[in-house]
Design a protein around this motif. Structure first.
Motif, mmCIF file in Angstrom:
data_model
loop_
_atom_site.group_PDB
_atom_site.id
_atom_site.type_symbol
_atom_site.label_atom_id
_atom_site.label_comp_id
_atom_site.label_asym_id
_atom_site.label_seq_id
_atom_site.Cartn_x
_atom_site.Cartn_y
_atom_site.Cartn_z
ATOM 1 N N SER A 179 1.068 4.323 -2.387
ATOM 2 C CA SER A 179 -0.185 5.232 -2.724
ATOM 3 C C SER A 179 0.042 6.592 -1.749
ATOM 4 O O SER A 179 -0.741 7.647 -1.924
ATOM 5 C CB SER A 179 -1.371 4.686 -2.199
ATOM 6 O OG SER A 179 -1.495 4.239 -1.007
ATOM 7 N N GLN A 204 0.757 -1.399 0.144
ATOM 8 C CA GLN A 204 -0.081 -0.127 0.193
ATOM 9 C C GLN A 204 0.729 1.140 0.158
ATOM 10 O O GLN A 204 0.462 2.234 -0.382
ATOM 11 C CB GLN A 204 -1.082 -0.087 1.285
ATOM 12 C CG GLN A 204 -2.064 -0.867 1.112
ATOM 13 C CD GLN A 204 -1.725 -2.387 1.716
ATOM 14 O OE1 GLN A 204 -0.489 -2.386 2.240
ATOM 15 N NE2 GLN A 204 -2.373 -3.408 1.689
ATOM 16 N N THR A 238 0.997 9.991 -0.704
ATOM 17 C CA THR A 238 1.467 11.354 -1.570
ATOM 18 C C THR A 238 1.908 12.223 -0.369
ATOM 19 O O THR A 238 2.353 13.506 -0.828
ATOM 20 C CB THR A 238 0.439 11.745 -2.329
ATOM 21 O OG1 THR A 238 -0.947 11.904 -1.567
ATOM 22 C CG2 THR A 238 -0.140 10.790 -3.423
#
Length: 266
Positions: free
Chosen positions: A204, A201, A206
């Motif tokens: 992802s 994960q 940011t």
């Protein structure tokens, strides 16, 4: 208006968390998250250095310090506790810095609750720490025998050979906090770490991310730090000459790297 207070607040499960707030009320907020077997006091050097310019929030992770022991704990629970703390303090957005177990909490927050954070700092941690079998065996052992065996050997994991932990007041306090951690709280955290794995994960994420690794770190290695840096776009990796509790072993270096990072974001 500067504040220093300690509050007991209730999370979404109706359990009590011990939270401390220092610094000016309207300053940008930083939340610090402790490592396995410690409590909020491990952040003393960072708190002292930053509380004049920031609203510094520390807390005892569930099952540690003065916070309730809560069974069936998962990494998601650890992250949701932080959101509950922000909500209780009416903090819309904060910088988050977690070490070891707290670093995994940071990753979870970066993946699932990014809108609440200006940045995350992941210190001496990994997207997956150790093995499920290892954590579960440790949890079982601690529940059966208590923490005294771990306390006796902990300095070999937490601090490097170069560090005079015996004559360092904070290092001694932190080892004591392990001795005072409820065995059940420690075991529950071990079980949460056993199943915690965000390797898939983290790409992802940011939110601006700083990764701090210890050069003499036996547990969450520089390789773990490099893995996270490769998978989190735009993240920075900084290596400190220390072992696992780098913020205690090298407090000035840690605080400098961290404060430069968060200043670069505002």
């Amino acid at each position: 208006m500067s504040e220093h207070n300690s509050i007991m607040m209730t999370n979404r499960q109706g359990k009590t968390l011990s939270v401390q707030i220092n610094g000016p009320e309207n300053a940008p907020a930083i939340v610090f998250s402790n490592s396995l077997g410690t409590d909020h006091s491990m952040w003393q050097p960072q708190l002292e250095a930053l509380k004049s310019q920031y609203r510094v929030v520390t807390y005892d992770t569930r099952g540690h310090g003065q916070s309730d022991v809560i069974k069936n704990t998962t990494l998601q629970n650890l992250g949701e506790d932080v959101i509950d703390i922000l909500n209780a303090l009416n903090i819309e957005k904060a910088h988050f810095c977690g070490i070891s177990m707290g670093g995994m909490t940071a990753l979870w927050l970066g993946i699932y609750q990014a809108q609440r954070f200006h940045s995350i700092t992941v210190a001496n941690s990994a997207a997956k720490i150790w093995t499920e079998e290892g954590w579960n065996a440790r949890a079982d052992a601690v529940e059966a025998n208590g923490l005294s065996d771990l306390v006796a050997s902990t300095h070999t994991r937490w601090f490097s050979d170069k560090f005079d932990y015996q004559n360092n007041v904070l290092a001694q306090q932190t080892i004591q906090s392990l001795a005072h951690t409820p065995a059940k709280g420690y075991a529950n955290a071990c079980r949460a770490l056993a199943t915690a794995d965000v390797r898939e994960q983290i790409s992802s994420i940011t939110v601006p991310t700083l990764i701090i690794a210890g050069a003499a770190e036996p547990v969450t290695t520089i390789m773990d730090g490099e893995f996270m840096q490769q998978h989190i776009k735009g993240s920075q990796l900084y290596v400190i000459e220390a072992s696992h509790l780098s913020n205690i072993e090298q407090p000035e270096a840690f605080t400098q790297v961290f404060s430069q990072f968060i200043k670069s974001i505002q």
